[in-house]
Design an enzyme around this catalytic site. Sequence first.
Site, PDB file in Angstrom:
ATOM      1  N   LYS A 151       0.829  -1.212   0.000  1.00 39.97           N
ATOM      2  CA  LYS A 151       0.000   0.000   0.000  1.00 39.97           C
ATOM      3  C   LYS A 151       0.854   1.250   0.000  1.00 39.97           C
ATOM      4  CE  LYS A 151      -4.243  -1.906   1.845  1.00 39.97           C
ATOM      5  NZ  LYS A 151      -5.229  -1.938   2.936  1.00 39.97           N
TER       6      LYS A 151
ATOM      7  N   LYS B  40      -5.185 -10.462  -9.793  1.00 37.09           N
ATOM      8  CA  LYS B  40      -6.422 -10.882  -9.140  1.00 37.09           C
ATOM      9  C   LYS B  40      -7.581  -9.971  -9.551  1.00 37.09           C
ATOM     10  CE  LYS B  40      -6.645  -8.245  -4.919  1.00 37.09           C
ATOM     11  NZ  LYS B  40      -7.332  -8.172  -3.674  1.00 37.09           N
TER      12      LYS B  40
ATOM     13  N   LYS C  83     -11.686  -4.491  -7.835  1.00 38.92           N
ATOM     14  CA  LYS C  83     -12.555  -3.374  -8.226  1.00 38.92           C
ATOM     15  C   LYS C  83     -11.777  -2.265  -8.912  1.00 38.92           C
ATOM     16  CE  LYS C  83     -12.337  -1.401  -3.622  1.00 38.92           C
ATOM     17  NZ  LYS C  83     -11.777  -2.550  -2.890  1.00 38.92           N
TER      18      LYS C  83
HETATM   19  P1  ADP Z   1     -10.062  -5.254  -4.075  1.00 39.50           P
HETATM   20  O1  ADP Z   1      -8.793  -5.809  -4.668  1.00 39.50           O
HETATM   21  O2  ADP Z   1     -11.210  -5.399  -5.002  1.00 39.50           O
HETATM   22  O3  ADP Z   1      -9.858  -3.850  -3.573  1.00 39.50           O
HETATM   23  P2  ADP Z   1      -9.868  -5.957  -1.304  1.00 39.50           P
HETATM   24  O4  ADP Z   1      -8.393  -5.838  -1.318  1.00 39.50           O
HETATM   25  O5  ADP Z   1     -10.688  -4.904  -0.635  1.00 39.50           O
HETATM   26  O6  ADP Z   1     -10.398  -6.161  -2.810  1.00 39.50           O
HETATM   27  O7  ADP Z   1     -10.220  -7.387  -0.692  1.00 39.50           O
HETATM   28  C1  ADP Z   1     -11.069  -7.653   0.394  1.00 39.50           C
HETATM   29  C2  ADP Z   1     -10.918  -9.125   0.748  1.00 39.50           C
HETATM   30  O8  ADP Z   1     -11.455  -9.966  -0.304  1.00 39.50           O
HETATM   31  C3  ADP Z   1      -9.441  -9.506   0.905  1.00 39.50           C
HETATM   32  O9  ADP Z   1      -9.163  -9.800   2.247  1.00 39.50           O
HETATM   33  C4  ADP Z   1      -9.222 -10.750   0.042  1.00 39.50           C
HETATM   34  O10 ADP Z   1      -8.903 -11.882   0.830  1.00 39.50           O
HETATM   35  C5  ADP Z   1     -10.547 -10.979  -0.688  1.00 39.50           C
HETATM   36  N1  ADP Z   1     -10.323 -10.876  -2.147  1.00 39.50           N
HETATM   37  C6  ADP Z   1     -10.195  -9.736  -2.873  1.00 39.50           C
HETATM   38  N2  ADP Z   1     -10.027  -9.984  -4.181  1.00 39.50           N
HETATM   39  C7  ADP Z   1     -10.033 -11.335  -4.309  1.00 39.50           C
HETATM   40  C8  ADP Z   1      -9.887 -12.231  -5.423  1.00 39.50           C
HETATM   41  N3  ADP Z   1      -9.742 -11.780  -6.677  1.00 39.50           N
HETATM   42  N4  ADP Z   1      -9.949 -13.562  -5.178  1.00 39.50           N
HETATM   43  C9  ADP Z   1     -10.127 -14.036  -3.922  1.00 39.50           C
HETATM   44  N5  ADP Z   1     -10.261 -13.248  -2.831  1.00 39.50           N
HETATM   45  C10 ADP Z   1     -10.211 -11.912  -3.008  1.00 39.50           C
END
Ligand code: ADP
Length: 329
Positions: free
Chosen positions: A115, A196, A199
Site C-alpha cells: 500500500k 487478481k 474493483k
Molecule cells: P479489491 O482488490 O477489489 O480492492 P480488497 O483488497 O478490498 O479487494 O479485498 C477484500 C478481501 O477480499 C481480501 O481480504 C481478500 O482476501 C478478498 N479478495 C479480494 N479480491 C479477491 C480475489 N480476486 N480472489 C479471492 N479473494 C479476493
Amino acid sequence: MKRPRVLSGVQPTGKMHVGNYLGALKNFVELQNSGKYECFFMIADYHSITEDYDPETKPQQIIDLALDFLALGLDPKKSIIFLQSQVPQHLELAWIFSTLTPVSELVRMTQYKDKAARQEKNINAGLFTYPVLQAVDILIYRPQFVPVGQDQLQHLELANDIAKKFNRRFGETFQAIKPLLTPAARVMGLLDPAKKMSKSEPEGCLFLTDEPEELAKKLKKAVTDTAPTGPEKTPGVANLFDLLDHFGTKDHIERFHQLYKNRTIKYAELKGLLADRVADHFAEFRQRRKALAGKPETIKQILAAGSNAAKKIAIRTLAEVKQKIGLAL
Ligand code: ADP
Ligand code: TRP
C-alpha cells in the site's frame, strides 16, 4: 456448551465482487448458518481511512457493505454485525497494544509495503499501525477463529505475537487465534488473468450487483486462447474453469472439461453458461439488496444494535487489560 467464537472484518471501500465473495463472504455465511459458531462480523471503517478516500462517499460505502452483508444472508439475529468506529474501545486498546509491538515487525508487513508503494504521497502512520488495530479488532472479543483470505495471514500472526507478549508480561489473558482459510484460491481478472480480480479494474471484474446483461458483456470479453493449447490451460481459461467449479453443476463441469479435452470447446458457450449461472446465483441477492437499500434507517439501526452488543464485550476486555497493565486506579 459455549460455541467457539468467530470474528472477521471487511473494509468498506467499494463494491463487492465475485473475488471478495468466494474469498471471504461466502465463508462468513456458511460459518454463520452452520450454527456451530458464535459469529462477529465487523465493518472496518477506521481501517478504511488509511487509504485515500472521499469523506462525501464514505457513509454510502459503509451502508453498501452492510447491504452486501445482509443481502448475502448475514443475519443480525444469528450474528453480531457491527461498525468498528461505534466501538471506541478498539482505539484505547490499540494504543496499549502499540506499546507491545516492535516497529521492526510492522516494517515487515507485506500489505503495508504494497500500500505504501501504491500511495507514495500518503504513507500515514495509520497505514503503518494498521495491523495493531486489526489485532485489537480480533483479540478484544477473544475469538478462536478468524476467517480471512491468504493475504491476511501475516496480520493474524502478528495478533498472536501481541497476545503472547501481553500474556508473558501481564499474565494469561488472550488465547491464540486460528485462521480459517477459504478453499477458493484467487479469482483472477477477466481481462488480465495475471492479476487478481479487483474493483480497481472494473471492466474485468464481476460485481455482485451487476445485472445479467452486464455480467454477460464482461464475460464475453474475457481473454481465453484461440484454441485449447494442450492439457495446460492458459491463465484466462483456467480462471473460467475455476468459476465454473463454483457456479456450475456437476454436469456442466464434466461436460466442459470433456469438450476442452476433445479440443471442441467453444468458449462463447462456456462464457454464456457462466453468465447465466452467476446471474442466477446472485438473483435473490440483487433483489434483497434493492429492497433493503430503500431502508437506510433500518440498516443504521442494525449496525447500532450490533455495535452496542459488541461494545459490552469490548468494555469488559479493556477493563481487565487496564487492571493488568497497572492503569486502573
Ligand atoms: P479489491 O482488490 O477489489 O480492492 P480488497 O483488497 O478490498 O479487494 O479485498 C477484500 C478481501 O477480499 C481480501 O481480504 C481478500 O482476501 C478478498 N479478495 C479480494 N479480491 C479477491 C480475489 N480476486 N480472489 C479471492 N479473494 C479476493
Ligand atoms: N485487514 C482486513 C482486510 O484487508 C480487514 C480487517 C480489519 C479484518 N480488521 C479485521 C479482518 C479483523 C479480520 C479480522 O481484508
